[in-house]
Design a protein around this motif. Structure first.
Motif, mmCIF file in Angstrom:
data_model
loop_
_atom_site.group_PDB
_atom_site.id
_atom_site.type_symbol
_atom_site.label_atom_id
_atom_site.label_comp_id
_atom_site.label_asym_id
_atom_site.label_seq_id
_atom_site.Cartn_x
_atom_site.Cartn_y
_atom_site.Cartn_z
ATOM 1 N N ASN A 295 -39.214 42.073 44.041
ATOM 2 C CA ASN A 295 -40.455 42.198 43.281
ATOM 3 C C ASN A 295 -40.309 43.299 42.230
ATOM 4 O O ASN A 295 -39.259 43.919 42.098
ATOM 5 N N ASP A 296 -41.367 43.529 41.482
ATOM 6 C CA ASP A 296 -41.307 44.489 40.371
ATOM 7 C C ASP A 296 -41.086 45.922 40.850
ATOM 8 O O ASP A 296 -40.323 46.669 40.234
ATOM 9 N N THR A 297 -41.767 46.318 41.925
ATOM 10 C CA THR A 297 -41.602 47.698 42.395
ATOM 11 C C THR A 297 -40.180 47.952 42.868
ATOM 12 O O THR A 297 -39.644 49.040 42.671
ATOM 13 N N GLU A 298 -39.565 46.931 43.452
ATOM 14 C CA GLU A 298 -38.175 47.087 43.892
ATOM 15 C C GLU A 298 -37.243 47.238 42.689
ATOM 16 O O GLU A 298 -36.320 48.069 42.713
ATOM 17 N N GLN A 299 -37.475 46.467 41.648
ATOM 18 C CA GLN A 299 -36.637 46.569 40.457
ATOM 19 C C GLN A 299 -36.818 47.920 39.762
ATOM 20 O O GLN A 299 -35.850 48.519 39.295
ATOM 21 N N ILE A 300 -38.057 48.410 39.709
ATOM 22 C CA ILE A 300 -38.310 49.725 39.124
ATOM 23 C C ILE A 300 -37.631 50.805 39.949
ATOM 24 O O ILE A 300 -37.047 51.748 39.407
ATOM 25 N N TRP A 301 -37.675 50.672 41.276
ATOM 26 C CA TRP A 301 -37.034 51.666 42.133
ATOM 27 C C TRP A 301 -35.526 51.687 41.903
ATOM 28 O O TRP A 301 -34.909 52.748 41.916
ATOM 29 N N PRO B 134 -34.826 32.613 40.058
ATOM 30 C CA PRO B 134 -35.404 33.961 39.931
ATOM 31 C C PRO B 134 -34.915 34.879 41.049
ATOM 32 O O PRO B 134 -34.509 34.426 42.120
ATOM 33 N N ASP B 135 -34.937 36.163 40.764
ATOM 34 C CA ASP B 135 -34.561 37.151 41.770
ATOM 35 C C ASP B 135 -35.578 37.148 42.896
ATOM 36 O O ASP B 135 -36.755 36.862 42.702
#
Length: 105
Positions: free
Chosen positions: A20-26, A16-17
Motif C-alpha cells: 500500500n501507499d504507507t508501505e511504499q513511503i516507508w 500492481p504491487d
C-alpha cells in the motif's frame, strides 16, 4: 530449471504491487535513514581521527563525536526497526507449488 519465460516476466510487470501507499513511503524514508546512519558512522570515525587536538569543555572533539554520534546512530537504527514493525506488513509465504512435477505416462 523452473524459470519464468520472457513473456511471463513482462506480464508480471503489468500486475500492481501488493504493497500500500504507507508501505511504499516507508521504504523511501527507510532508505534515507539508512544513508543517514552510514553518514553518522563515517563522520564519527573522521571526526575522531582528525580532530583530536581541539578541546571543548575539557574534552577533545574526538570524545564529543563519540558522545553525540553513538546515541544518534542507535536512535536512527531503532527508528528503522520500529518503522519496519509498524509499516511493513508480513506477507504469508506461498507454500503451494505452481507447477508440480507431473508423472509421465
Amino acid at each position: 530449471m523452473s524459470g519464468l519465460s520472457f513473456v511471463e516476466r513482462l506480464a508480471a510487470l503489468d500486475k500492481p504491487d501488493e504493497g500500500n501507499d504507507t508501505e511504499q513511503i516507508w521504504f523511501i524514508v527507510r532508505t534515507f535513514l539508512g544513508i543517514l546512519r552510514v553518514l553518522i558512522f563515517v563522520s564519527i570515525i573522521v571526526i575522531a581521527e582528525m580532530l583530536e587536538e581541539i578541546f571543548i569543555g575539557n574534552l577533545s572533539l574526538a570524545v564529543w563525536s563519540l558522545i553525540v554520534g553513538i546515541p544518534m546512530f542507535v536512535l536512527v537504527s531503532s527508528l528503522i526497526i520500529l518503522g519496519n514493525k509498524q509499516f511493513v506488513k508480513k506477507r504469508p509465504k506461498k507454500t503451494a507449488m505452481l507447477r508440480p512435477i507431473l508423472k509421465r505416462v
